[in-house]
Motif scaffolding. Sequence first.
Motif, PDB file in Angstrom:
ATOM      1  N   VAL A   1       9.190   9.434   4.174  1.00 51.88           N
ATOM      2  CA  VAL A   1       8.515   9.817   5.419  1.00 51.88           C
ATOM      3  C   VAL A   1       7.014   9.538   5.322  1.00 51.88           C
ATOM      4  N   ALA A   2       6.415   9.880   4.182  1.00 57.63           N
ATOM      5  CA  ALA A   2       4.982   9.621   3.986  1.00 57.63           C
ATOM      6  C   ALA A   2       4.679   8.129   4.051  1.00 57.63           C
ATOM      7  N   SER A   3       5.558   7.313   3.488  1.00 56.81           N
ATOM      8  CA  SER A   3       5.339   5.862   3.526  1.00 56.81           C
ATOM      9  C   SER A   3       5.381   5.344   4.961  1.00 56.81           C
ATOM     10  N   LEU A   4       6.260   5.899   5.790  1.00 53.31           N
ATOM     11  CA  LEU A   4       6.323   5.489   7.191  1.00 53.31           C
ATOM     12  C   LEU A   4       5.067   5.905   7.952  1.00 53.31           C
TER      13      LEU A   4
ATOM     14  N   LEU B   1       0.810  -1.219   0.000  1.00 49.91           N
ATOM     15  CA  LEU B   1       0.000   0.000   0.000  1.00 49.91           C
ATOM     16  C   LEU B   1       0.845   1.271   0.000  1.00 49.91           C
ATOM     17  N   VAL B   2       2.001   1.247   0.680  1.00 53.46           N
ATOM     18  CA  VAL B   2       2.784   2.484   0.833  1.00 53.46           C
ATOM     19  C   VAL B   2       3.930   2.615  -0.152  1.00 53.46           C
ATOM     20  N   THR B   3       4.305   1.535  -0.823  1.00 53.30           N
ATOM     21  CA  THR B   3       5.439   1.607  -1.757  1.00 53.30           C
ATOM     22  C   THR B   3       5.273   2.661  -2.849  1.00 53.30           C
TER      23      THR B   3
ATOM     24  N   LYS C   1     -10.360  -4.312  -3.073  1.00 54.15           N
ATOM     25  CA  LYS C   1     -10.391  -3.245  -2.074  1.00 54.15           C
ATOM     26  C   LYS C   1      -9.028  -2.591  -1.868  1.00 54.15           C
ATOM     27  N   TRP C   2      -7.945  -3.341  -2.036  1.00 54.86           N
ATOM     28  CA  TRP C   2      -6.623  -2.764  -1.758  1.00 54.86           C
ATOM     29  C   TRP C   2      -6.213  -1.729  -2.798  1.00 54.86           C
ATOM     30  N   PRO C   3      -6.334  -1.974  -4.107  1.00 55.12           N
ATOM     31  CA  PRO C   3      -6.028  -0.887  -5.053  1.00 55.12           C
ATOM     32  C   PRO C   3      -6.970   0.302  -4.920  1.00 55.12           C
ATOM     33  N   LEU C   4      -8.238   0.066  -4.545  1.00 55.77           N
ATOM     34  CA  LEU C   4      -9.161   1.185  -4.334  1.00 55.77           C
ATOM     35  C   LEU C   4      -8.719   2.028  -3.144  1.00 55.77           C
ATOM     36  N   ILE C   5      -8.342   1.361  -2.057  1.00 56.33           N
ATOM     37  CA  ILE C   5      -7.823   2.087  -0.892  1.00 56.33           C
ATOM     38  C   ILE C   5      -6.567   2.858  -1.271  1.00 56.33           C
ATOM     39  N   GLN C   6      -5.708   2.209  -2.022  1.00 56.62           N
ATOM     40  CA  GLN C   6      -4.459   2.836  -2.450  1.00 56.62           C
ATOM     41  C   GLN C   6      -4.709   4.099  -3.262  1.00 56.62           C
TER      42      GLN C   6
END
Length: 663
Positions: free
Chosen positions: A430-433, A385-387, A638-643
């Motif tokens: 920083v945003a990914s963390l 999700l954060v990459t 749901k995961w790509p939509l959340i992303q």
Amino acid sequence: MSQKEKHILLIGNPNCGKSTIFNNLTGLNQKITNLPGTTIEKKVGVFKIEDQTYRITDLPGAYSIYPNGEDEILAIDYLKNSISNHQVDLILYIADAANLQRNLLFFSQIADLKLPIILVLNMIDLATYKGIEIDIDKLSESLGVLVIALNSKKNTAKKELINKIHKEHQVFQSDFFKKDTISFQQHWNNNIEAIKENKEGVYKKIALETNERYLKIQNILTPIQSKNTQNAKFITHKLDKFLLHPIYGILSLFAVLFLIFQFIFKVAQIPADWIDYGFSYLIRFVSETLPIGKLNDLICDGVLAGVGGIVIFLPQIVLLFVFLTILEETGYMTRVSFISDNLMKKFGLNGKSVIPLIGGMACAIPSIMAARNIENSKDRIITILVTPLMSCSARIPVYTLLAGLLVEKNDGIIHYRGLLMLVMYVLGFVASLLFGLLFKLILKQKEKSFFILEMPDYKLPQIKNVLRVIYSKSMDFVVNAGKIILIVSILLWFLANHAPKNNFANIEKKYENYLGQDKNSLISSEKLESSYIGIMGRSIEPAIKPLGYDWKIGIALITSFAAREIFTGTLATIYRVQESDDDGNKKMLTILKEQKRADNGLPLYSVATIVSLLLFYAFAMQCFSTLAVTYRETKALKWPLIQFFYMTGFAYLASLIAYQLLS
């Protein structure tokens, strides 16, 4: 008449040099494909000797027949299916000669299959340097297989190995490792499915078998392997004292990144100027050669302007690939994972998440796929999700263009545009963390997270391997991005040169009797605004105006959701249509600096607007390919939509706050 094609499986632990041997054997006769029904990659190549053709498949590395990560599970399944379907003529097992005991565990399990097998002791020179001496003949006799000692960096390796494969591959494995009480095939059939489902009950049996195998391996190696490392001082140990230090290690990472971006911007400017000049000359040549008309406009103002707006940034992208490949080849990336583990755990990640995150500096797509090595499912989902928050190579054209607007000069030792680029990458990290921490609090944790990592020795990168990787990644960027850019450029040109009903005719009639010197400029400006693309930009202008953007920037935002790098090509196409007398991509900065706001006449690209754009492109999800890979890897929509929604929403909020504070 040529003989039937023979199939070879290349198997071994990670970091044993399989890829180097595969490249030496196959050269350019190779391709990367996915394992059936998955996105896990395998490499397939061919080589020929005399009249015999060999097809060789390089599977992902694994430590045992009982896998942990998803890539190991699918690699073992592929091995099992290949054997069941009689599609294997030879197994080429690659082992790191300096870590032979660990490498022989997986070999012992494969050897029980009673298939033709050759054991290749790779990196024998490194083992010798470490004071490890191996009696090859005794090892071959003890194992009952052909054993070849190999230094894969030497040119003689390919010829020696091919001859051995061709002439002596019919040597079969002995029964030395085969257990009397529990058959290997029984373990395979009964336990693999249980391991996939994470059933802990099977691990005790497996642990007992593993211990038995290690004891037998130790008994084999004791009389045939000698170590004299008492006085040996290896550069690996010396470097690790510094690079694995909890403070110095982190500081050294930032120093490495700082130097990389300084170098990229200083060196890349030279080839970028050559590309700029080449496209300027090409546009002038085509414009003067072709008859005036639609075709001329399409090629010059659409295709060449759009593609040239991206290709000019290719030197920076290639140099970034160069440095990332070198860091990976030397073994430094693994160290970064190790020193980052404690920090990552606090944010819902672990040390293995660092590899996808740093890989995201090049491209999020393979980096998301690299998250398969993370055993804990929650850590893996959060990493995926954060990459994409990490600034990828597709953002380089955007950052470079905006940095040119923000930083006028780059005199002195420090290259400020390079420093700005580093700041953008740090912001992404920083945003990914921060979002990792947020997802850690939201997602429920059922599994215990653990961190097991093999620390490879430092190695000098092989020039051939680096060049091969650079060529592959650069061509992938040019071809894949080029297709999208070409299509979008043509589409933009069409939308900018056509309008509903009689809009263009009415504009020309409006200025029919106008005698001012700016007649052509006014007509072009109004035509662009009343065109299809102008209507699209105007429709979203109310939503983006609080961010400091006008409708032309809005057009670039829309097209960027196909791929971020299209932003620069879109602006080049838009302003090329409006300023048809422009003579090259180098004038883009000048054109942008001259743009004014329609309501107050102030510069459009002010510091506030530039910072707002930088933040938007740093955080927004503008890559449908990444969303597709996220879906394929997670197998849930749901995961790509959340992303998509969390990244784009955060980008809008950050850009809004920045513009309102700075304007």
